[in-house]
Design a protein around this motif. Structure first.
Motif, PDB file in Angstrom:
ATOM      1  N   SER A  99      41.491  -8.775  17.489  1.00  0.00           N
ATOM      2  CA  SER A  99      42.520  -8.925  18.519  1.00  0.00           C
ATOM      3  C   SER A  99      42.176 -10.134  19.387  1.00  0.00           C
ATOM      4  N   LEU A 100      43.138 -10.596  20.151  1.00  0.00           N
ATOM      5  CA  LEU A 100      42.878 -11.707  21.057  1.00  0.00           C
ATOM      6  C   LEU A 100      41.844 -11.326  22.113  1.00  0.00           C
ATOM      7  N   ASP A 101      41.888 -10.095  22.592  1.00  0.00           N
ATOM      8  CA  ASP A 101      40.899  -9.657  23.581  1.00  0.00           C
ATOM      9  C   ASP A 101      39.493  -9.695  23.000  1.00  0.00           C
ATOM     10  N   GLN A 102      39.341  -9.294  21.753  1.00  0.00           N
ATOM     11  CA  GLN A 102      38.021  -9.333  21.117  1.00  0.00           C
ATOM     12  C   GLN A 102      37.545 -10.769  20.923  1.00  0.00           C
ATOM     13  N   ILE A 103      38.467 -11.648  20.587  1.00  0.00           N
ATOM     14  CA  ILE A 103      38.119 -13.068  20.467  1.00  0.00           C
ATOM     15  C   ILE A 103      37.667 -13.612  21.818  1.00  0.00           C
ATOM     16  N   ASP A 104      38.378 -13.261  22.868  1.00  0.00           N
ATOM     17  CA  ASP A 104      38.007 -13.733  24.200  1.00  0.00           C
ATOM     18  C   ASP A 104      36.621 -13.236  24.600  1.00  0.00           C
ATOM     19  N   THR A 105      36.279 -12.024  24.199  1.00  0.00           N
ATOM     20  CA  THR A 105      34.951 -11.486  24.508  1.00  0.00           C
ATOM     21  C   THR A 105      33.868 -12.328  23.858  1.00  0.00           C
ATOM     22  N   LEU A 106      34.075 -12.728  22.607  1.00  0.00           N
ATOM     23  CA  LEU A 106      33.092 -13.574  21.917  1.00  0.00           C
ATOM     24  C   LEU A 106      32.978 -14.932  22.608  1.00  0.00           C
ATOM     25  N   THR A 107      34.104 -15.483  23.005  1.00  0.00           N
ATOM     26  CA  THR A 107      34.090 -16.775  23.692  1.00  0.00           C
ATOM     27  C   THR A 107      33.330 -16.684  25.015  1.00  0.00           C
ATOM     28  N   ASN A 108      33.610 -15.638  25.763  1.00  0.00           N
ATOM     29  CA  ASN A 108      32.958 -15.474  27.066  1.00  0.00           C
ATOM     30  C   ASN A 108      31.455 -15.241  26.919  1.00  0.00           C
ATOM     31  N   ALA A 109      31.054 -14.624  25.815  1.00  0.00           N
ATOM     32  CA  ALA A 109      29.642 -14.311  25.617  1.00  0.00           C
ATOM     33  C   ALA A 109      28.825 -15.521  25.194  1.00  0.00           C
ATOM     34  N   THR A 110      29.459 -16.479  24.534  1.00  0.00           N
ATOM     35  CA  THR A 110      28.701 -17.585  23.942  1.00  0.00           C
ATOM     36  C   THR A 110      29.216 -18.971  24.312  1.00  0.00           C
ATOM     37  N   GLY A 111      30.432 -19.047  24.811  1.00  0.00           N
ATOM     38  CA  GLY A 111      31.031 -20.352  25.045  1.00  0.00           C
ATOM     39  C   GLY A 111      31.619 -20.966  23.797  1.00  0.00           C
ATOM     40  N   VAL A 112      31.553 -20.233  22.672  1.00  0.00           N
ATOM     41  CA  VAL A 112      32.079 -20.725  21.392  1.00  0.00           C
ATOM     42  C   VAL A 112      33.206 -19.810  20.935  1.00  0.00           C
ATOM     43  N   THR A 113      34.373 -20.388  20.738  1.00  0.00           N
ATOM     44  CA  THR A 113      35.542 -19.625  20.299  1.00  0.00           C
ATOM     45  C   THR A 113      35.621 -19.624  18.774  1.00  0.00           C
ATOM     46  N   PRO A 114      35.913 -18.497  18.154  1.00  0.00           N
ATOM     47  CA  PRO A 114      36.121 -18.483  16.702  1.00  0.00           C
ATOM     48  C   PRO A 114      37.167 -19.507  16.296  1.00  0.00           C
ATOM     49  N   ALA A 115      36.861 -20.279  15.265  1.00  0.00           N
ATOM     50  CA  ALA A 115      37.784 -21.317  14.818  1.00  0.00           C
ATOM     51  C   ALA A 115      38.969 -20.736  14.075  1.00  0.00           C
ATOM     52  N   VAL A 116      38.769 -19.562  13.464  1.00  0.00           N
ATOM     53  CA  VAL A 116      39.784 -18.954  12.607  1.00  0.00           C
ATOM     54  C   VAL A 116      39.832 -17.457  12.878  1.00  0.00           C
ATOM     55  N   ASN A 117      41.022 -16.893  12.818  1.00  0.00           N
ATOM     56  CA  ASN A 117      41.190 -15.443  12.764  1.00  0.00           C
ATOM     57  C   ASN A 117      42.021 -15.136  11.530  1.00  0.00           C
ATOM     58  N   GLN A 118      41.394 -14.524  10.530  1.00  0.00           N
ATOM     59  CA  GLN A 118      42.097 -14.186   9.293  1.00  0.00           C
ATOM     60  C   GLN A 118      42.682 -12.783   9.433  1.00  0.00           C
TER      61      GLN A 118
END
Length: 264
Positions: free
Chosen positions: A145-164
């Motif tokens: 989900s977008l919320d889960q992606i945002d959590t990863l970004t906030n934790a590392t500063g790196v956003t997933p490049a792809v969501n399949q």
């Protein structure tokens, strides 16, 4: 969103400077010799993006097809995925994937599903490290989900490049697509035909107009919308047909009509 003029080299940008071919070949449920043969046919047909996963159990066969194809490694975009139950074994799983595929690096490594329904921040940190070491060119997620992606970004500063994710004209979600792009996340669709109504009159009418098949119309719609699509088949004729979409172009009205099939 606007139309995209297509070429056989059509790609979508990946941050910071990568590219992903918009047409890939999926290998889910392909096993053994069938998997090796199907990937070989795909490479012969011109696919330059192959998608597999540790959980598919076919990385060795995909690797064998790559090795036998004669296509230079740097011309094939190779994706595999970490199973959610491999949390804590990310490094070992990556090494096994590289060995099975017979490659020195992955073009894209995905977390296949959110581990136990969580974003998997610890796994994502390992992904970021592997990218920094050059073992993986790009990193992303699948079924997030977008919320889960945002959590990863906030934790590392790196956003997933792809969501399949599962995607087809009948699952089209403009708000999700736009929100993903705002974050710099490329949407990659799987099951483009399984998640569609191949006998829908709007699609059959467009297909008849251009002398194409409904799957070809669906493929064309994906790439004109800039959405990565990874069809799968074990049949050579269908593998070749699915990529034969460069001799026609959907009009703006046709694209819009396909966008709204969920409302029909």
């Amino acid at each position: 969103m606007t139309d995209i003029g297509l070429t056989s080299e059509l790609t979508a940008p990946l941050p910071p400077s990568g590219q992903i071919p918009l047409i890939g070949f999926g290998t889910w449920q392909l096993r053994g010799d069938e998997a090796r043969q199907a990937v070989s046919w795909a490479l012969e047909a011109g696919y330059r993006h192959i998608d597999t996963a540790t959980g598919y159990g076919n990385e060795q066969q995909v690797g064998a097809a790559l090795a036998d194809s004669g296509v230079p490694r740097d011309q094939v975009f190779v994706t595999t995925k970490l199973p959610p139950d491999h949390v804590g074994r990310e490094r070992r799983t990556l090494r096994e994937s590289l060995d099975n595929l017979g490659v020195d690096y992955l073009d894209l490594w995905l977390i296949h599903w959110p581990p136990n329904g969580t974003p998997g921040e610890d796994s994502w940190k390992v992904f970021v490290e592997a990218q920094g070491e050059g073992l993986v060119r790009n990193i992303g997620v699948s079924n997030y989900s977008l919320d889960q992606i945002d959590t990863l970004t906030n934790a590392t500063g790196v956003t997933p490049a792809v969501n399949q994710i599962k995607w087809s004209p009948f699952l089209f979600d403009r708000s999700l697509l736009d929100a993903s792009r705002k974050r710099g996340v490329v949407v990659e669709g799987y099951s483009p035909f399984r998640a569609a109504k191949l006998d829908h009159p709007e699609l059959t009418q467009i297909a008849e107009k251009y002398g194409k098949t409904v799957p070809q119309v669906i493929m064309r719609w994906h790439v004109q919308r800039g959405i990565v699509v990874i069809p799968k088949s074990a049949q050579r004729e269908r593998i070749e047909s699915n990529i034969d979409i460069f001799d026609f172009e959907l009009s703006a009205d046709e694209l819009n009509a396909v966008d709204h099939l969920t409302e029909a």
